[in-house]
Design a protein around this motif. Sequence first.
Motif, PDB file in Angstrom:
ATOM      1  N   PHE A  24     -45.310 -11.194  -7.629  1.00 45.12           N
ATOM      2  CA  PHE A  24     -44.335 -10.530  -8.484  1.00 45.12           C
ATOM      3  C   PHE A  24     -44.225 -11.271  -9.813  1.00 45.12           C
ATOM      4  O   PHE A  24     -44.348 -12.486  -9.868  1.00 45.12           O
ATOM      5  N   ARG A  25     -43.971 -10.529 -10.871  1.00 43.98           N
ATOM      6  CA  ARG A  25     -43.756 -11.116 -12.194  1.00 43.98           C
ATOM      7  C   ARG A  25     -42.279 -11.005 -12.560  1.00 43.98           C
ATOM      8  O   ARG A  25     -41.607 -10.041 -12.181  1.00 43.98           O
ATOM      9  N   HIS A  26     -41.777 -11.974 -13.298  1.00 44.97           N
ATOM     10  CA  HIS A  26     -40.396 -11.960 -13.761  1.00 44.97           C
ATOM     11  C   HIS A  26     -40.300 -11.005 -14.943  1.00 44.97           C
ATOM     12  O   HIS A  26     -41.086 -11.096 -15.881  1.00 44.97           O
ATOM     13  N   GLU A  27     -39.349 -10.071 -14.897  1.00 43.82           N
ATOM     14  CA  GLU A  27     -39.217  -9.086 -15.962  1.00 43.82           C
ATOM     15  C   GLU A  27     -37.947  -9.236 -16.772  1.00 43.82           C
ATOM     16  O   GLU A  27     -37.803  -8.578 -17.787  1.00 43.82           O
ATOM     17  N   GLY A  28     -37.021 -10.071 -16.331  1.00 48.01           N
ATOM     18  CA  GLY A  28     -35.818 -10.264 -17.129  1.00 48.01           C
ATOM     19  C   GLY A  28     -34.605 -10.564 -16.275  1.00 48.01           C
ATOM     20  O   GLY A  28     -34.683 -10.672 -15.060  1.00 48.01           O
ATOM     21  N   LEU A  29     -33.471 -10.701 -16.959  1.00 50.83           N
ATOM     22  CA  LEU A  29     -32.201 -10.986 -16.306  1.00 50.83           C
ATOM     23  C   LEU A  29     -31.274  -9.797 -16.481  1.00 50.83           C
ATOM     24  O   LEU A  29     -31.037  -9.348 -17.606  1.00 50.83           O
ATOM     25  N   ALA A  30     -30.756  -9.295 -15.378  1.00 49.97           N
ATOM     26  CA  ALA A  30     -29.776  -8.209 -15.406  1.00 49.97           C
ATOM     27  C   ALA A  30     -28.392  -8.825 -15.209  1.00 49.97           C
ATOM     28  O   ALA A  30     -28.105  -9.379 -14.150  1.00 49.97           O
ATOM     29  N   LYS A  31     -27.561  -8.757 -16.229  1.00 51.44           N
ATOM     30  CA  LYS A  31     -26.217  -9.337 -16.183  1.00 51.44           C
ATOM     31  C   LYS A  31     -25.310  -8.464 -15.313  1.00 51.44           C
ATOM     32  O   LYS A  31     -25.341  -7.240 -15.394  1.00 51.44           O
ATOM     33  N   LYS A  32     -24.499  -9.126 -14.475  1.00 54.28           N
ATOM     34  CA  LYS A  32     -23.513  -8.438 -13.622  1.00 54.28           C
ATOM     35  C   LYS A  32     -24.158  -7.269 -12.874  1.00 54.28           C
ATOM     36  O   LYS A  32     -23.639  -6.165 -12.829  1.00 54.28           O
ATOM     37  N   TYR A  33     -25.288  -7.521 -12.235  1.00 52.44           N
ATOM     38  CA  TYR A  33     -26.150  -6.495 -11.640  1.00 52.44           C
ATOM     39  C   TYR A  33     -25.622  -5.925 -10.330  1.00 52.44           C
ATOM     40  O   TYR A  33     -25.617  -4.720 -10.137  1.00 52.44           O
ATOM     41  N   LEU A  34     -25.212  -6.802  -9.407  1.00 57.83           N
ATOM     42  CA  LEU A  34     -24.724  -6.353  -8.102  1.00 57.83           C
ATOM     43  C   LEU A  34     -23.444  -7.093  -7.741  1.00 57.83           C
ATOM     44  O   LEU A  34     -23.282  -8.261  -8.084  1.00 57.83           O
ATOM     45  N   LYS A  35     -22.582  -6.394  -7.000  1.00 59.16           N
ATOM     46  CA  LYS A  35     -21.355  -7.024  -6.529  1.00 59.16           C
ATOM     47  C   LYS A  35     -21.638  -7.682  -5.174  1.00 59.16           C
ATOM     48  O   LYS A  35     -21.925  -7.015  -4.189  1.00 59.16           O
ATOM     49  N   ILE A  36     -21.575  -9.020  -5.156  1.00 57.96           N
ATOM     50  CA  ILE A  36     -21.867  -9.805  -3.966  1.00 57.96           C
ATOM     51  C   ILE A  36     -20.608 -10.589  -3.603  1.00 57.96           C
ATOM     52  O   ILE A  36     -20.099 -11.349  -4.420  1.00 57.96           O
ATOM     53  N   ASN A  37     -20.121 -10.402  -2.391  1.00 57.91           N
ATOM     54  CA  ASN A  37     -18.906 -11.096  -1.941  1.00 57.91           C
ATOM     55  C   ASN A  37     -17.762 -10.991  -2.958  1.00 57.91           C
ATOM     56  O   ASN A  37     -17.084 -11.972  -3.256  1.00 57.91           O
ATOM     57  N   GLY A  38     -17.595  -9.808  -3.515  1.00 58.25           N
ATOM     58  CA  GLY A  38     -16.479  -9.539  -4.415  1.00 58.25           C
ATOM     59  C   GLY A  38     -16.678  -9.924  -5.872  1.00 58.25           C
ATOM     60  O   GLY A  38     -15.786  -9.710  -6.686  1.00 58.25           O
ATOM     61  N   ALA A  39     -17.840 -10.488  -6.216  1.00 60.56           N
ATOM     62  CA  ALA A  39     -18.084 -10.894  -7.613  1.00 60.56           C
ATOM     63  C   ALA A  39     -19.359 -10.241  -8.136  1.00 60.56           C
ATOM     64  O   ALA A  39     -20.359 -10.157  -7.424  1.00 60.56           O
ATOM     65  N   TRP A  40     -19.316  -9.788  -9.388  1.00 60.08           N
ATOM     66  CA  TRP A  40     -20.501  -9.222 -10.027  1.00 60.08           C
ATOM     67  C   TRP A  40     -21.437 -10.359 -10.402  1.00 60.08           C
ATOM     68  O   TRP A  40     -21.082 -11.250 -11.165  1.00 60.08           O
ATOM     69  N   GLU A  41     -22.634 -10.334  -9.826  1.00 57.75           N
ATOM     70  CA  GLU A  41     -23.604 -11.423  -9.982  1.00 57.75           C
ATOM     71  C   GLU A  41     -24.790 -10.993 -10.837  1.00 57.75           C
ATOM     72  O   GLU A  41     -25.301  -9.877 -10.706  1.00 57.75           O
ATOM     73  N   ASP A  42     -25.236 -11.911 -11.703  1.00 58.68           N
ATOM     74  CA  ASP A  42     -26.477 -11.719 -12.449  1.00 58.68           C
ATOM     75  C   ASP A  42     -27.645 -11.768 -11.463  1.00 58.68           C
ATOM     76  O   ASP A  42     -27.573 -12.441 -10.430  1.00 58.68           O
ATOM     77  N   HIS A  43     -28.725 -11.082 -11.806  1.00 56.52           N
ATOM     78  CA  HIS A  43     -29.937 -11.109 -10.989  1.00 56.52           C
ATOM     79  C   HIS A  43     -31.165 -11.188 -11.883  1.00 56.52           C
ATOM     80  O   HIS A  43     -31.241 -10.500 -12.914  1.00 56.52           O
ATOM     81  N   ASN A  44     -32.112 -12.037 -11.476  1.00 57.42           N
ATOM     82  CA  ASN A  44     -33.437 -12.006 -12.083  1.00 57.42           C
ATOM     83  C   ASN A  44     -34.161 -10.816 -11.502  1.00 57.42           C
ATOM     84  O   ASN A  44     -34.121 -10.594 -10.279  1.00 57.42           O
ATOM     85  N   LEU A  45     -34.810 -10.036 -12.359  1.00 59.40           N
ATOM     86  CA  LEU A  45     -35.576  -8.864 -11.892  1.00 59.40           C
ATOM     87  C   LEU A  45     -37.046  -9.218 -11.865  1.00 59.40           C
ATOM     88  O   LEU A  45     -37.586  -9.784 -12.825  1.00 59.40           O
ATOM     89  N   PHE A  46     -37.682  -8.887 -10.748  1.00 65.45           N
ATOM     90  CA  PHE A  46     -39.110  -9.116 -10.548  1.00 65.45           C
ATOM     91  C   PHE A  46     -39.756  -7.799 -10.169  1.00 65.45           C
ATOM     92  O   PHE A  46     -39.112  -6.929  -9.602  1.00 65.45           O
ATOM     93  N   ALA A  47     -41.057  -7.657 -10.476  1.00 65.42           N
ATOM     94  CA  ALA A  47     -41.772  -6.444 -10.096  1.00 65.42           C
ATOM     95  C   ALA A  47     -43.246  -6.776  -9.884  1.00 65.42           C
ATOM     96  O   ALA A  47     -43.766  -7.780 -10.379  1.00 65.42           O
ATOM     97  N   ILE A  48     -43.876  -5.886  -9.143  1.00 65.62           N
ATOM     98  CA  ILE A  48     -45.316  -5.937  -8.926  1.00 65.62           C
ATOM     99  C   ILE A  48     -45.818  -4.493  -8.977  1.00 65.62           C
ATOM    100  O   ILE A  48     -45.121  -3.574  -8.525  1.00 65.62           O
ATOM    101  N   THR A  49     -46.990  -4.303  -9.542  1.00 67.50           N
ATOM    102  CA  THR A  49     -47.588  -2.962  -9.593  1.00 67.50           C
ATOM    103  C   THR A  49     -48.909  -2.968  -8.832  1.00 67.50           C
ATOM    104  O   THR A  49     -49.494  -4.013  -8.561  1.00 67.50           O
ATOM    105  N   ALA A  50     -49.365  -1.776  -8.515  1.00 70.64           N
ATOM    106  CA  ALA A  50     -50.541  -1.611  -7.652  1.00 70.64           C
ATOM    107  C   ALA A  50     -51.807  -2.228  -8.250  1.00 70.64           C
ATOM    108  O   ALA A  50     -52.701  -2.609  -7.506  1.00 70.64           O
ATOM    109  N   GLU A  51     -51.865  -2.360  -9.559  1.00 67.51           N
ATOM    110  CA  GLU A  51     -53.065  -2.946 -10.164  1.00 67.51           C
ATOM    111  C   GLU A  51     -53.192  -4.379  -9.727  1.00 67.51           C
ATOM    112  O   GLU A  51     -54.125  -5.047  -9.882  1.00 67.51           O
TER     113      GLU A  51
END
Length: 122
Positions: free
Chosen positions: A95-122
């Motif tokens: 997987f490659r790092h594609e960026g940071l999503a601020k306040k991406y998901l609510k985890i245990n009651g708090a909105w948490e930033d997440h690093n976004l990763f992806a991989i493509t079929a190539e």
Amino acid sequence: MQGGVNDQAYIFGIFIKEMDELVGRIALTGISRGPFQNAYLGYFIDEKHNGKGYATAAVQICVKNAFNEIGLHRVEAGVMPKNLPSIRVLEKSGFRHEGLAKKYLKINGAWEDHNLFAITAE
């Protein structure tokens, strides 16, 4: 492999084959077809089995299935920046790092930033 309603999710158990023990789960969810051909990857391993390579093996098998069996083009995953072991699993799996999503998901009651990763079929 268990397909969800309308090809929206695939959920897999992660087993230790020799003991037939369920140690985790991995899922492809939020599947988009059409021009996107994308899914979101999520996984967890029972805490007592962390660090043994099970997550890395499961991610690699799941991604292979996503591309070769399910026909997806892209798989993405979000990981909290402090979750270094999970980031390493994704990096080892191509997987490659594609960026940071601020306040991406609510985890245990708090909105948490997440690093976004992806991989493509190539």
